[in-house]
Design an enzyme around this catalytic site. Structure first.
Site, short mmCIF file in Angstrom:
data_model
loop_
_atom_site.label_atom_id
_atom_site.label_comp_id
_atom_site.label_asym_id
_atom_site.label_seq_id
_atom_site.Cartn_x
_atom_site.Cartn_y
_atom_site.Cartn_z
N CYS A 199 51.32 66.88 30.31
CA CYS A 199 50.83 66.95 29.03
C CYS A 199 51.01 68.11 28.67
CB CYS A 199 49.65 65.99 29.13
SG CYS A 199 48.74 65.40 27.47
N HIS B 188 50.34 60.73 31.87
CA HIS B 188 49.57 60.48 32.38
C HIS B 188 49.67 60.00 34.22
CE1 HIS B 188 47.00 64.24 30.66
NE2 HIS B 188 47.46 63.32 29.50
N GLU C 281 48.58 60.66 36.87
CA GLU C 281 47.20 60.87 37.77
C GLU C 281 46.15 59.68 37.45
OE1 GLU C 281 48.65 62.93 34.81
OE2 GLU C 281 46.57 63.65 34.21
#
Lengths: 229, 85
Positions: free
Chosen positions: A86, A203, A205
């Site tokens: 990002c 993302h 994560e």
């Protein structure tokens, strides 16, 4: 795997990355403040998401001059993996580690939702645990993820298999409706020509555990781990 | 002391979603005569320099290094002497 997460003023996914690497992947991970000029001895550098320097001027444009970025460039030049997620992707673009630039989303809206990605290249440090064309369910959250490059660069990315992830429909089809931001060629993630620097808007994560609704992102961390072992 | 006024816009070849939205808004307000609208950034700054030529060189360096991303943007600027300071 021994990793570090770079922290800029305005980073806000640094703790999520740290959590995914330490608690999910059981890796050794440390934070590095952007004012540092030396990286700890690590295999993987994570440039996390957020709004470094408030996105002032252009996303990533000021963070790219933080002292730590010289060390990150050196790390990348040595062939070790760097992943920018990002805002991290935006910083890597401004730094010149990856080609192209980000524009405002076509809709002008901040888009925060789960999307489907199709894995276009599984012979990379970051995707070696994935099957060809594997679909990943991973969230995006950005206002400027509309990837742009000129047609020459795009051709180079295509022929060099540097497009790693594309936005697709739930069934894996590329179409206007499944491109959330207007990115050229539905690009969601690219690698450099050496193959050790990945930038992606989604993302991983935030999708590394069942409790988060998807653990597809974990496959990316596992691929890096496989590569490093 | 010199004063620089720098305009940065997206390159003509790059689609400008903000520009399109603003132009659409103008049209819907009845300003049909408007066309080709681009949204950009404006920088206004003072700088010390020995000559206008040197100021120009400095401003160009600032644009190339930080203010402008040449992948998507282009710029133009004017420099004038600022006598007051």
């Amino acid at each position: 795997m021994n990793a570090c997460v770079v922290v800029f003023p305005g980073s806000n996914c640094d703790e999520d990355c740290w959590h995914a690497l330490r608690d999910v992947m059981k890796s050794k991970v440390t934070y590095v403040w952007h004012k540092e000029s030396v990286l700890p001895k690590v295999d993987l550098v994570v440039v996390p998401g957020g709004f470094s320097y408030g996105d002032y001027l252009r996303t990533g444009a000021i963070a790219r001059f933080s002292p730590i970025m010289k060390a990150v460039v050196k790390h990348a030049e040595s062939g070790l993996p760097v992943i920018g997620i990002c805002n991290g992707f935006q910083i890597l673009l401004e730094t010149g580690l990856l080609p192209g630039a980000m524009l405002r989303n076509r809709s002008l809206r901040f888009v925060c939702k789960h999307v489907y990605l199709r894995t276009e290249n599984v012979k990379t440090i970051f995707t070696n645990r994935l099957k060809p064309r594997k679909l990943l369910n991973i969230p995006i959250a950005h206002g400027e993820g509309n990837y742009y490059c000129d047609s020459e660069t795009l051709k180079r990315l295509q022929t060099g298999n540097q497009i790693v992830f594309r936005y697709v429909s739930e069934k894996g089809a590329i179409n206007e409706g499944s491109n959330p931001n207007g990115s050229v060629d539905s690009i969601a993630g690219i690698i450099n020509d050496k193959g050790n620097v990945l930038g992606m808007m989604p993302h991983p994560e935030r999708a590394s555990e069942d409790i988060l609704g998807s653990y597809d992102g974990r496959l990316i961390w596992e691929s890096i781990q496989t590569h490093l072992n | 002391m010199y004063k620089a006024k720098i305009n940065v816009t997206l390159k003509k070849s790059v689609f400008d979603p903000q520009g399109k939205t603003v132009l659409d808004a103008l049209h819907s307000l009845g300003f049909q005569e408007a066309s080709k609208l681009r949204v950009g950034k404006f920088f206004d700054l003072n700088l010390k320099a020995k000559s206008e030529k040197e100021a120009e060189k400095e401003v160009r360096a600032m644009c190339d290094k930080l203010l402008v991303n040449p992948v998507i943007e282009e710029y133009e600027f004017q420099i004038e002497e600022d006598g007051k300071s």
